[in-house]
Design a protein around this motif. Structure first.
Motif, PDB file in Angstrom:
ATOM      1  N   ASP A 102       0.855  -1.176   0.000  1.00  0.00           N
ATOM      2  CA  ASP A 102       0.000   0.000   0.000  1.00  0.00           C
ATOM      3  C   ASP A 102       0.898   1.235   0.000  1.00  0.00           C
ATOM      4  O   ASP A 102       1.569   1.537   0.985  1.00  0.00           O
ATOM      5  CB  ASP A 102      -0.891  -0.013   1.256  1.00  0.00           C
ATOM      6  CG  ASP A 102      -1.961   1.071   1.197  1.00  0.00           C
ATOM      7  OD1 ASP A 102      -1.720   2.064   0.493  1.00  0.00           O
ATOM      8  OD2 ASP A 102      -2.999   0.919   1.851  1.00  0.00           O
ATOM      9  N   SER A 103       0.941   1.940  -1.118  1.00  0.00           N
ATOM     10  CA  SER A 103       1.876   3.056  -1.263  1.00  0.00           C
ATOM     11  C   SER A 103       1.562   4.199  -0.317  1.00  0.00           C
ATOM     12  O   SER A 103       2.438   4.954   0.083  1.00  0.00           O
ATOM     13  CB  SER A 103       1.869   3.561  -2.708  1.00  0.00           C
ATOM     14  OG  SER A 103       0.560   3.960  -3.085  1.00  0.00           O
ATOM     15  N   LYS A 104       0.310   4.346   0.094  1.00  0.00           N
ATOM     16  CA  LYS A 104      -0.062   5.468   0.958  1.00  0.00           C
ATOM     17  C   LYS A 104       0.410   5.266   2.385  1.00  0.00           C
ATOM     18  O   LYS A 104       0.826   6.197   3.052  1.00  0.00           O
ATOM     19  CB  LYS A 104      -1.584   5.647   0.933  1.00  0.00           C
ATOM     20  CG  LYS A 104      -2.123   6.060  -0.430  1.00  0.00           C
ATOM     21  CD  LYS A 104      -3.636   6.256  -0.355  1.00  0.00           C
ATOM     22  CE  LYS A 104      -4.183   6.653  -1.728  1.00  0.00           C
ATOM     23  NZ  LYS A 104      -5.657   6.819  -1.695  1.00  0.00           N
ATOM     24  N   SER A 105       0.345   4.034   2.891  1.00  0.00           N
ATOM     25  CA  SER A 105       0.611   3.816   4.312  1.00  0.00           C
ATOM     26  C   SER A 105       1.837   2.945   4.573  1.00  0.00           C
ATOM     27  O   SER A 105       2.116   2.633   5.712  1.00  0.00           O
ATOM     28  CB  SER A 105      -0.614   3.173   4.963  1.00  0.00           C
ATOM     29  OG  SER A 105      -0.950   1.977   4.287  1.00  0.00           O
ATOM     30  N   ASN A 106       2.555   2.540   3.517  1.00  0.00           N
ATOM     31  CA  ASN A 106       3.750   1.713   3.671  1.00  0.00           C
ATOM     32  C   ASN A 106       3.447   0.421   4.430  1.00  0.00           C
ATOM     33  O   ASN A 106       4.184   0.007   5.313  1.00  0.00           O
ATOM     34  CB  ASN A 106       4.855   2.496   4.390  1.00  0.00           C
ATOM     35  CG  ASN A 106       6.202   1.825   4.261  1.00  0.00           C
ATOM     36  OD1 ASN A 106       6.464   1.135   3.276  1.00  0.00           O
ATOM     37  ND2 ASN A 106       7.060   2.003   5.253  1.00  0.00           N
ATOM     38  N   VAL A 107       2.310  -0.199   4.086  1.00  0.00           N
ATOM     39  CA  VAL A 107       1.904  -1.467   4.695  1.00  0.00           C
ATOM     40  C   VAL A 107       2.081  -2.577   3.669  1.00  0.00           C
ATOM     41  O   VAL A 107       1.594  -2.472   2.543  1.00  0.00           O
ATOM     42  CB  VAL A 107       0.429  -1.409   5.170  1.00  0.00           C
ATOM     43  CG1 VAL A 107       0.003  -2.762   5.720  1.00  0.00           C
ATOM     44  CG2 VAL A 107       0.241  -0.329   6.207  1.00  0.00           C
ATOM     45  N   LEU A 108       2.801  -3.625   4.046  1.00  0.00           N
ATOM     46  CA  LEU A 108       2.962  -4.774   3.165  1.00  0.00           C
ATOM     47  C   LEU A 108       1.755  -5.691   3.318  1.00  0.00           C
ATOM     48  O   LEU A 108       1.356  -6.009   4.441  1.00  0.00           O
ATOM     49  CB  LEU A 108       4.247  -5.535   3.500  1.00  0.00           C
ATOM     50  CG  LEU A 108       5.555  -4.796   3.209  1.00  0.00           C
ATOM     51  CD1 LEU A 108       6.732  -5.605   3.722  1.00  0.00           C
ATOM     52  CD2 LEU A 108       5.704  -4.525   1.726  1.00  0.00           C
ATOM     53  N   CYS A 109       1.183  -6.106   2.201  1.00  0.00           N
ATOM     54  CA  CYS A 109      -0.030  -6.925   2.224  1.00  0.00           C
ATOM     55  C   CYS A 109       0.266  -8.309   1.645  1.00  0.00           C
ATOM     56  O   CYS A 109       0.871  -8.415   0.576  1.00  0.00           O
ATOM     57  CB  CYS A 109      -1.144  -6.261   1.424  1.00  0.00           C
ATOM     58  SG  CYS A 109      -1.604  -4.625   2.044  1.00  0.00           S
ATOM     59  N   ARG A 168      13.824  -9.501   0.826  1.00  0.00           N
ATOM     60  CA  ARG A 168      13.789  -8.466  -0.217  1.00  0.00           C
ATOM     61  C   ARG A 168      12.616  -7.511   0.011  1.00  0.00           C
ATOM     62  O   ARG A 168      12.750  -6.294  -0.153  1.00  0.00           O
ATOM     63  CB  ARG A 168      13.665  -9.138  -1.585  1.00  0.00           C
ATOM     64  CG  ARG A 168      13.649  -8.176  -2.763  1.00  0.00           C
ATOM     65  CD  ARG A 168      13.265  -8.911  -4.024  1.00  0.00           C
ATOM     66  NE  ARG A 168      11.957  -9.555  -3.876  1.00  0.00           N
ATOM     67  CZ  ARG A 168      11.469 -10.461  -4.710  1.00  0.00           C
ATOM     68  NH1 ARG A 168      12.194 -10.875  -5.730  1.00  0.00           N
ATOM     69  NH2 ARG A 168      10.283 -10.990  -4.521  1.00  0.00           N
ATOM     70  N   ASP A 169      11.465  -8.043   0.429  1.00  0.00           N
ATOM     71  CA  ASP A 169      10.294  -7.191   0.657  1.00  0.00           C
ATOM     72  C   ASP A 169      10.502  -6.230   1.820  1.00  0.00           C
ATOM     73  O   ASP A 169      10.170  -5.047   1.738  1.00  0.00           O
ATOM     74  CB  ASP A 169       9.056  -8.061   0.949  1.00  0.00           C
ATOM     75  CG  ASP A 169       8.669  -8.934  -0.231  1.00  0.00           C
ATOM     76  OD1 ASP A 169       9.112  -8.628  -1.356  1.00  0.00           O
ATOM     77  OD2 ASP A 169       7.943  -9.916  -0.026  1.00  0.00           O
ATOM     78  N   LYS A 207       8.100  -2.266   9.813  1.00  0.00           N
ATOM     79  CA  LYS A 207       7.049  -2.067   8.804  1.00  0.00           C
ATOM     80  C   LYS A 207       5.776  -2.813   9.207  1.00  0.00           C
ATOM     81  O   LYS A 207       5.836  -3.931   9.700  1.00  0.00           O
ATOM     82  CB  LYS A 207       7.532  -2.575   7.438  1.00  0.00           C
ATOM     83  CG  LYS A 207       8.679  -1.762   6.862  1.00  0.00           C
ATOM     84  CD  LYS A 207       9.076  -2.276   5.489  1.00  0.00           C
ATOM     85  CE  LYS A 207      10.207  -1.434   4.910  1.00  0.00           C
ATOM     86  NZ  LYS A 207      10.634  -1.925   3.585  1.00  0.00           N
ATOM     87  N   SER A 208       4.666  -2.185   8.970  1.00  0.00           N
ATOM     88  CA  SER A 208       3.386  -2.824   9.261  1.00  0.00           C
ATOM     89  C   SER A 208       3.065  -3.855   8.183  1.00  0.00           C
ATOM     90  O   SER A 208       3.481  -3.729   7.031  1.00  0.00           O
ATOM     91  CB  SER A 208       2.269  -1.778   9.321  1.00  0.00           C
ATOM     92  OG  SER A 208       2.538  -0.828  10.325  1.00  0.00           O
ATOM     93  N   VAL A 209       2.316  -4.864   8.576  1.00  0.00           N
ATOM     94  CA  VAL A 209       1.974  -5.926   7.636  1.00  0.00           C
ATOM     95  C   VAL A 209       0.503  -6.294   7.807  1.00  0.00           C
ATOM     96  O   VAL A 209      -0.030  -6.294   8.924  1.00  0.00           O
ATOM     97  CB  VAL A 209       2.889  -7.158   7.847  1.00  0.00           C
ATOM     98  CG1 VAL A 209       2.678  -7.776   9.220  1.00  0.00           C
ATOM     99  CG2 VAL A 209       2.682  -8.202   6.771  1.00  0.00           C
ATOM    100  N   LYS A 210      -0.139  -6.574   6.679  1.00  0.00           N
ATOM    101  CA  LYS A 210      -1.545  -6.992   6.686  1.00  0.00           C
ATOM    102  C   LYS A 210      -1.636  -8.329   5.957  1.00  0.00           C
ATOM    103  O   LYS A 210      -1.176  -8.453   4.813  1.00  0.00           O
ATOM    104  CB  LYS A 210      -2.415  -5.947   5.983  1.00  0.00           C
ATOM    105  CG  LYS A 210      -3.909  -6.246   6.034  1.00  0.00           C
ATOM    106  CD  LYS A 210      -4.695  -5.212   5.235  1.00  0.00           C
ATOM    107  CE  LYS A 210      -4.634  -3.842   5.896  1.00  0.00           C
ATOM    108  NZ  LYS A 210      -5.455  -2.849   5.159  1.00  0.00           N
ATOM    109  N   ILE A 211      -2.207  -9.315   6.628  1.00  0.00           N
ATOM    110  CA  ILE A 211      -2.332 -10.653   6.046  1.00  0.00           C
ATOM    111  C   ILE A 211      -3.813 -10.980   5.928  1.00  0.00           C
ATOM    112  O   ILE A 211      -4.551 -10.944   6.920  1.00  0.00           O
ATOM    113  CB  ILE A 211      -1.615 -11.710   6.906  1.00  0.00           C
ATOM    114  CG1 ILE A 211      -0.143 -11.320   7.114  1.00  0.00           C
ATOM    115  CG2 ILE A 211      -1.695 -13.082   6.252  1.00  0.00           C
ATOM    116  CD1 ILE A 211       0.597 -12.216   8.075  1.00  0.00           C
ATOM    117  N   LYS A 212      -4.255 -11.298   4.714  1.00  0.00           N
ATOM    118  CA  LYS A 212      -5.682 -11.550   4.457  1.00  0.00           C
ATOM    119  C   LYS A 212      -5.890 -12.978   3.971  1.00  0.00           C
ATOM    120  O   LYS A 212      -4.935 -13.687   3.645  1.00  0.00           O
ATOM    121  CB  LYS A 212      -6.199 -10.570   3.394  1.00  0.00           C
ATOM    122  CG  LYS A 212      -6.037  -9.097   3.766  1.00  0.00           C
ATOM    123  CD  LYS A 212      -6.568  -8.185   2.683  1.00  0.00           C
ATOM    124  CE  LYS A 212      -5.694  -8.242   1.445  1.00  0.00           C
ATOM    125  NZ  LYS A 212      -6.145  -7.270   0.404  1.00  0.00           N
TER     126      LYS A 212
END
Length: 385
Positions: free
Chosen positions: A12-19, A341-342, A38-43
């Motif tokens: 997410d380019s706005k909030s620097n959250v890796l999804c 890398r991420d 870094k924040s991370v979101k797992i769905k």
């Protein structure tokens, strides 16, 4: 669920959250998020399963992360299929945690080993649960292989230990360990490209709530295989009884091969649980010895189980070149390199080296040379003395 969905990632380019999507490599993502900040979101965690969402052992792991950090924000949706994790500062200190018995203590200790050196205070953790099972590394392997690997990166011997207070077998556990780890400001670069020759093999045959003769039967069977390869074999027996034997019967064997260059390679097996087909001690001893020989054949300076820890410490090291020779990379390590890398924008140079090309390598399979430039990760929480 198709496999490619498990590896899907976006940012997410706005909030620097890796999804990410899927339940695979859940622990990797939270560990690297904690270290990188870094924040991370797992769905879509097991979205199509009959029992969707997080498992109990994953929820227990999240609670452990919350205990060793300060200011973390963790959100789980109602069905448990989505997790948002915003990491806080690694605090460390004294903690006690009752680990879920769906997984052994090795599942939680592997994460603690990655995070503990970068805490504000040295960690002193008491963990309770299953000490030896068939999935995760046992407390014996972490004590004899993982901790010596940490010392190669400049983590002090003083205050680095793992004590097995009680053993616990599945399904009911009852084990207890004490883990202590000092803190460091920076990690030392690694140059470990000569694995050397195997000079001795040590091991521990343990039994909990079984006959004392069981461990001796395991030792005799394992030595019958290993003595054909090497004369310097010694396997200790550790028969637990009473309160120290946990709540369920079980037995197993943990083996460690040490090379002339100080590399450690491990292999282990444990008995089946109650309700499954009974395990014969002699078969377990022979099978574990064969696994040990297979790990030696794969070669490298670290075994397949410790590849991911080594590459993490290499990536976090000072801004200098680190090199490591390993056997064929495990699928877990391959995905770990993608995650590095991420989260840290670190890429490894990977060179394959066949056994025919290496004049010093008289036996064994193909090798992999991993080279990277460390990011210069610094523990800013460490008190300046």
């Amino acid at each position: 669920m198709p496999l490619r969905a498990e590896f899907k990632m976006s940012a997410d380019s706005k909030s620097n959250v890796l999804c990410y999507e899927g339940c695979n490599f859940f622990r990797q993502r939270l560990i690297l998020a904690t270290l990188s900040g870094k924040s991370v979101k797992i769905k879509k965690i097991r979205q199509k399963d009959d029992d969707p969402g997080l498992r109990d052992f994953e929820a227990s792991f999240i609670r452990l992360l919350d205990r060793i950090t300060n200011g973390s924000r963790i959100e789980v949706n109602e069905t448990g299929t989505g997790v948002f994790y915003q990491p806080g500062l690694l605090a460390g200190g004294n903690i006690e945690h009752d680990c879920n018995i769906q997984r052994s203590l090795g599942y939680y200790l592997e994460a603690l080993v990655c995070l503990a050196p970068f805490c504000k205070k040295p960690i002193k953790a008491i963990l309770r649960g299953i000490t030896n099972d068939k999935i995760d590394p046992s407390v014996d392997v972490i004590r004899t292989v993982t901790l010596p690997l940490l010392r190669r990166f400049g983590i002090s011997d003083e205050g680095l230990e793992l004590k097995v207070l009680k053993r616990g077998a599945p399904p009911n556990g009852g084990g207890e360990v004490l883990f202590r780890c000092p803190i460091v400001r920076k990690l030392r670069p690694l140059n470990f490209s000569q694995p050397g020759k195997v000079k001795r093999i040590r091991g521990v045959a343990y039994g909990m709530r079984v006959s004392p003769a069981t461990a001796n039967r395991i030792v005799d069977a394992a030595k019958g295989v290993l003595l054909q390869f090497l004369p310097d074999i010694y396997i200790y027996t550790d028969h637990m009884k009473g309160q120290q034997a946990g709540k369920s019967p079980g037995f197993g064997l943990s083996l460690v091969a040490e090379t002339t260059e100080g590399a450690f390679l491990s292999a282990e097996m444990s008995s089946n649980q109650q309700g499954e087909d009974p395990t014969v001690p002699e078969d377990l001893g022979r099978d574990t010895a064969k696994l040990m020989l297979e790990e030696i054949y794969r070669g490298g300076c670290v075994d397949s189980r410790h590849q991911s820890l080594a590459v993490l410490m290499m990536a976090l090291g000072e801004k200098d070149v680190s090199k490591l020779l390993t056997g064929p990379l495990s699928p877990y390590t391959v995905q770990f390199l993608r995650h590095l890398r991420d989260f840290f924008q670190v890429m490894f140079k990977i060179e394959t080296k066949s056994a025919e090309e290496d004049n010093d390598q008289k036996m064994g399979g193909d090798k992999v040379m991993l080279t990277c430039l460390g990011v210069g990760f610094s523990n800013l929480s460490k008190t300046i003395l």
